[in-house]
Motif scaffolding. Structure first.
Motif, PDB file in Angstrom:
ATOM      1  N   ALA A 291       0.831  -1.209   0.000  1.00  0.00           N
ATOM      2  CA  ALA A 291       0.000   0.000   0.000  1.00  0.00           C
ATOM      3  C   ALA A 291       0.865   1.258   0.000  1.00  0.00           C
ATOM      4  O   ALA A 291       1.892   1.310   0.663  1.00  0.00           O
ATOM      5  N   ASP A 292       0.418   2.251  -0.761  1.00  0.00           N
ATOM      6  CA  ASP A 292       1.054   3.569  -0.773  1.00  0.00           C
ATOM      7  C   ASP A 292      -0.050   4.614  -0.782  1.00  0.00           C
ATOM      8  O   ASP A 292      -1.049   4.467  -1.492  1.00  0.00           O
ATOM      9  N   CYS A 293       0.119   5.658   0.012  1.00  0.00           N
ATOM     10  CA  CYS A 293      -0.888   6.720   0.101  1.00  0.00           C
ATOM     11  C   CYS A 293      -0.772   7.643  -1.110  1.00  0.00           C
ATOM     12  O   CYS A 293       0.308   8.153  -1.416  1.00  0.00           O
ATOM     13  N   LEU A 294      -1.885   7.866  -1.793  1.00  0.00           N
ATOM     14  CA  LEU A 294      -1.905   8.763  -2.945  1.00  0.00           C
ATOM     15  C   LEU A 294      -2.273  10.179  -2.560  1.00  0.00           C
ATOM     16  O   LEU A 294      -1.783  11.133  -3.145  1.00  0.00           O
ATOM     17  N   ASP A 295      -3.164  10.323  -1.575  1.00  0.00           N
ATOM     18  CA  ASP A 295      -3.620  11.657  -1.191  1.00  0.00           C
ATOM     19  C   ASP A 295      -4.161  11.622   0.223  1.00  0.00           C
ATOM     20  O   ASP A 295      -4.911  10.717   0.589  1.00  0.00           O
ATOM     21  N   THR A 296      -3.763  12.584   1.031  1.00  0.00           N
ATOM     22  CA  THR A 296      -4.301  12.704   2.384  1.00  0.00           C
ATOM     23  C   THR A 296      -5.318  13.828   2.388  1.00  0.00           C
ATOM     24  O   THR A 296      -5.058  14.917   1.879  1.00  0.00           O
TER      25      THR A 296
ATOM     26  N   ASN B 135      -1.175  -6.180  -5.330  1.00  0.00           N
ATOM     27  CA  ASN B 135      -0.615  -7.508  -5.162  1.00  0.00           C
ATOM     28  C   ASN B 135      -0.294  -7.976  -6.575  1.00  0.00           C
ATOM     29  O   ASN B 135      -1.208  -8.271  -7.347  1.00  0.00           O
ATOM     30  N   GLY B 136       0.975  -7.970  -6.943  1.00  0.00           N
ATOM     31  CA  GLY B 136       1.357  -8.280  -8.315  1.00  0.00           C
ATOM     32  C   GLY B 136       0.837  -7.197  -9.246  1.00  0.00           C
ATOM     33  O   GLY B 136       1.071  -6.017  -9.032  1.00  0.00           O
ATOM     34  N   ASP B 137       0.056  -7.604 -10.258  1.00  0.00           N
ATOM     35  CA  ASP B 137      -0.512  -6.650 -11.213  1.00  0.00           C
ATOM     36  C   ASP B 137      -1.947  -6.263 -10.888  1.00  0.00           C
ATOM     37  O   ASP B 137      -2.613  -5.610 -11.689  1.00  0.00           O
ATOM     38  N   ASP B 138      -2.440  -6.672  -9.735  1.00  0.00           N
ATOM     39  CA  ASP B 138      -3.789  -6.316  -9.319  1.00  0.00           C
ATOM     40  C   ASP B 138      -3.728  -5.076  -8.433  1.00  0.00           C
ATOM     41  O   ASP B 138      -3.091  -5.073  -7.378  1.00  0.00           O
ATOM     42  N   PHE B 139      -4.400  -3.997  -8.866  1.00  0.00           N
ATOM     43  CA  PHE B 139      -4.380  -2.726  -8.153  1.00  0.00           C
ATOM     44  C   PHE B 139      -5.790  -2.375  -7.699  1.00  0.00           C
ATOM     45  O   PHE B 139      -6.755  -2.568  -8.433  1.00  0.00           O
ATOM     46  N   THR B 140      -5.885  -1.841  -6.476  1.00  0.00           N
ATOM     47  CA  THR B 140      -7.167  -1.428  -5.922  1.00  0.00           C
ATOM     48  C   THR B 140      -7.010  -0.053  -5.294  1.00  0.00           C
ATOM     49  O   THR B 140      -6.108   0.168  -4.484  1.00  0.00           O
ATOM     50  N   TYR B 141      -7.894   0.864  -5.669  1.00  0.00           N
ATOM     51  CA  TYR B 141      -7.939   2.177  -5.018  1.00  0.00           C
ATOM     52  C   TYR B 141      -8.829   2.046  -3.794  1.00  0.00           C
ATOM     53  O   TYR B 141      -9.923   1.494  -3.871  1.00  0.00           O
ATOM     54  N   VAL B 142      -8.351   2.555  -2.666  1.00  0.00           N
ATOM     55  CA  VAL B 142      -9.078   2.402  -1.409  1.00  0.00           C
ATOM     56  C   VAL B 142      -9.137   3.746  -0.695  1.00  0.00           C
ATOM     57  O   VAL B 142      -8.123   4.430  -0.559  1.00  0.00           O
ATOM     58  N   CYS B 143     -10.334   4.109  -0.245  1.00  0.00           N
ATOM     59  CA  CYS B 143     -10.479   5.243   0.667  1.00  0.00           C
ATOM     60  C   CYS B 143     -10.478   4.643   2.064  1.00  0.00           C
ATOM     61  O   CYS B 143     -11.352   3.835   2.392  1.00  0.00           O
ATOM     62  N   ALA B 144      -9.487   5.005   2.847  1.00  0.00           N
ATOM     63  CA  ALA B 144      -9.324   4.401   4.170  1.00  0.00           C
ATOM     64  C   ALA B 144      -9.218   5.473   5.240  1.00  0.00           C
ATOM     65  O   ALA B 144      -8.563   6.502   5.039  1.00  0.00           O
ATOM     66  N   ALA B 145      -9.833   5.206   6.362  1.00  0.00           N
ATOM     67  CA  ALA B 145      -9.734   6.121   7.497  1.00  0.00           C
ATOM     68  C   ALA B 145      -8.320   6.068   8.051  1.00  0.00           C
ATOM     69  O   ALA B 145      -7.712   5.001   8.114  1.00  0.00           O
ATOM     70  N   PRO B 146      -7.775   7.215   8.437  1.00  0.00           N
ATOM     71  CA  PRO B 146      -6.438   7.217   9.033  1.00  0.00           C
ATOM     72  C   PRO B 146      -6.421   6.491  10.372  1.00  0.00           C
ATOM     73  O   PRO B 146      -7.400   6.503  11.106  1.00  0.00           O
ATOM     74  N   CYS B 147      -5.309   5.859  10.667  1.00  0.00           N
ATOM     75  CA  CYS B 147      -5.105   5.225  11.959  1.00  0.00           C
ATOM     76  C   CYS B 147      -5.101   6.327  13.022  1.00  0.00           C
ATOM     77  O   CYS B 147      -4.473   7.366  12.839  1.00  0.00           O
ATOM     78  N   GLU B 148      -5.792   6.108  14.083  1.00  0.00           N
ATOM     79  CA  GLU B 148      -5.890   7.139  15.120  1.00  0.00           C
ATOM     80  C   GLU B 148      -4.979   6.870  16.317  1.00  0.00           C
ATOM     81  O   GLU B 148      -5.039   7.588  17.312  1.00  0.00           O
ATOM     82  N   GLN B 149      -4.155   5.828  16.241  1.00  0.00           N
ATOM     83  CA  GLN B 149      -3.252   5.516  17.349  1.00  0.00           C
ATOM     84  C   GLN B 149      -2.168   6.578  17.456  1.00  0.00           C
ATOM     85  O   GLN B 149      -1.667   7.068  16.444  1.00  0.00           O
ATOM     86  N   VAL B 150      -1.796   6.928  18.675  1.00  0.00           N
ATOM     87  CA  VAL B 150      -0.737   7.918  18.911  1.00  0.00           C
ATOM     88  C   VAL B 150       0.376   7.283  19.733  1.00  0.00           C
ATOM     89  O   VAL B 150       0.155   6.316  20.462  1.00  0.00           O
TER      90      VAL B 150
END
Length: 110
Positions: free
Chosen positions: A45-50, A63-78
């Motif tokens: 995984a690599d972040c494209l935009d915050t 994973n290999g040549d399979d790509f998925t765009y994901v909107c993910a909530a940021p980790c809230e751990q500090v």
């Protein structure tokens, strides 16, 4: 000690990114680097935009040549070892593995 996976990949838009750069447009990277910890399981995984805290970030997972765009909530751990007013939240996505961003011993993309 946690170090980054740093697995590189040419994203699906690689040829388009090269054409954009030749035209003077610098919007899309021609290479992504996995920001997760070395030894993780599953997709890279690599972040494209915050979008900012409290919103979703856009990640590209692969994973290999399979790509998925994901909107993910940021980790809230500090980092619990830092004074409360100076704490920064982990910059990875929720439920990532292994390690939080403050635990990495190397800089991403080394």
């Amino acid at each position: 000690m946690v170090i980054h996976c740093n697995s590189p990949v040419r994203p699906p838009w690689f040829r388009t990114a090269q054409a954009h750069r030749r035209a003077g447009i610098e919007e899309l990277p021609d290479r992504l680097i996995c920001e997760l910890g070395k030894g993780h399981t599953g997709e890279h995984a690599d972040c494209l935009d915050t979008m900012g805290r409290g919103t979703f970030d856009v990640w590209l997972r692969w994973n290999g040549d399979d790509f998925t765009y994901v909107c993910a909530a940021p980790c809230e751990q500090v980092d619990p070892t830092i004074a409360p007013l100076l704490r920064q939240a982990c910059w990875l996505f929720t439920d990532h593995e292994p390690g939080h961003s403050w635990e990495f011993e190397d800089l991403p993309h080394d």
